[in-house]
Design an enzyme around this catalytic site. Structure first.
Site, PDB file in Angstrom:
ATOM      1  N   ASN A  83       0.811  -1.349  -0.052  1.00  0.00           N
ATOM      2  CA  ASN A  83       0.039   0.096   0.145  1.00  0.00           C
ATOM      3  C   ASN A  83       0.802   1.166   0.062  1.00  0.00           C
ATOM      4  O   ASN A  83       0.378   2.159   0.308  1.00  0.00           O
ATOM      5  CB  ASN A  83      -0.892   0.016   1.052  1.00  0.00           C
ATOM      6  CG  ASN A  83      -1.745  -1.256   1.153  1.00  0.00           C
ATOM      7  OD1 ASN A  83      -1.623  -2.063   2.021  1.00  0.00           O
ATOM      8  ND2 ASN A  83      -2.557  -1.434   0.185  1.00  0.00           N
ATOM      9  N   ILE A  91       1.146   6.637   0.305  1.00  0.00           N
ATOM     10  CA  ILE A  91       0.583   5.949   1.234  1.00  0.00           C
ATOM     11  C   ILE A  91      -1.041   5.743   0.850  1.00  0.00           C
ATOM     12  O   ILE A  91      -1.548   6.531   0.776  1.00  0.00           O
ATOM     13  CB  ILE A  91       0.750   6.274   2.624  1.00  0.00           C
ATOM     14  CG1 ILE A  91       2.335   6.517   3.044  1.00  0.00           C
ATOM     15  CG2 ILE A  91       0.147   5.179   3.630  1.00  0.00           C
ATOM     16  CD1 ILE A  91       2.274   7.227   4.308  1.00  0.00           C
ATOM     17  N   CYS A  92      -1.395   4.360   0.469  1.00  0.00           N
ATOM     18  CA  CYS A  92      -2.832   4.317   0.397  1.00  0.00           C
ATOM     19  C   CYS A  92      -3.470   3.855   1.720  1.00  0.00           C
ATOM     20  O   CYS A  92      -3.404   2.688   2.040  1.00  0.00           O
ATOM     21  CB  CYS A  92      -2.954   3.286  -0.888  1.00  0.00           C
ATOM     22  SG  CYS A  92      -4.641   2.836  -1.346  1.00  0.00           S
ATOM     23  N   LEU A  93      -4.084   4.960   2.243  1.00  0.00           N
ATOM     24  CA  LEU A  93      -4.682   4.432   3.510  1.00  0.00           C
ATOM     25  C   LEU A  93      -6.084   5.379   3.733  1.00  0.00           C
ATOM     26  O   LEU A  93      -5.748   6.725   3.497  1.00  0.00           O
ATOM     27  CB  LEU A  93      -3.734   4.959   4.602  1.00  0.00           C
ATOM     28  CG  LEU A  93      -4.269   4.623   5.969  1.00  0.00           C
ATOM     29  CD1 LEU A  93      -4.537   3.138   6.394  1.00  0.00           C
ATOM     30  CD2 LEU A  93      -3.117   5.046   7.172  1.00  0.00           C
TER      31      LEU A  93
END
Length: 157
Positions: A83, A91-93
């Site tokens: 991620n 950041i994929c959050l």
């Protein structure tokens, strides 16, 4: 002093007070005394994870309308994670995008990022190679890859 500065100074005092409570956060502070909107963080790779022994620097840009809008956080240190974009550190959050709430602080956001390191979500990857290893249930290959990149980029040689 504006509301954003007051909020950030309050968060900074809390970070200093609770420094020992979260060993994964090695550092979290503004980069300079005269700019509260640019922060630097260092996350430690936790014991018994493939990130163990690593120290990962993150850059935090706090928007002028914080905490209504989330900070922009990215890894400066190269890190291998499904991620996290390998080249840009993005950041994929969800809490950094659509699920943000003013109740989050910079510290709680960093704790969520630390948690993401050991709980990846391979269905929404920014690093397809790492995600594919997990999707194929190749835990050994996945952890070996992470350990290699952690040694290469995040440990002092």
């Amino acid at each position: 002093m504006d509301a954003v500065s007051r909020r950030l100074l309050k968060e900074l005092r809390e970070i200093d007070r609770e420094a020992k409570a979260h060993p994964e956060i090695v550092e979290l502070a503004p980069e300079s005394d005269d700019d509260l909107l640019q922060w630097k963080a260092i996350l430690a790779g936790l014991a018994d994870t493939p990130y163990e022994g690593g120290q990962f620097e993150l850059s935090i840009q706090v928007p002028s309308n914080y905490p209504i809008h989330p900070p922009s956080i990215k890894f400066v240190t190269t890190i291998c994670h499904p991620n996290i974009h390998f080249k840009t550190g993005e950041i994929c959050l969800d809490i950094l995008k659509t699920a943000w709430s003013p109740a989050w602080t910079l510290k709680s956001t960093l704790l969520a990022i630390s948690l993401l390191l050991t709980n990846p979500e391979p269905s929404s990857p920014l690093n397809c190679d790492a995600a594919n290893l997990l999707r194929c249930n190749d835990q050994l290959g996945y952890e070996s890859l992470i350990r290699m990149y952690t040694r290469l980029y995040a440990t002092k040689h």
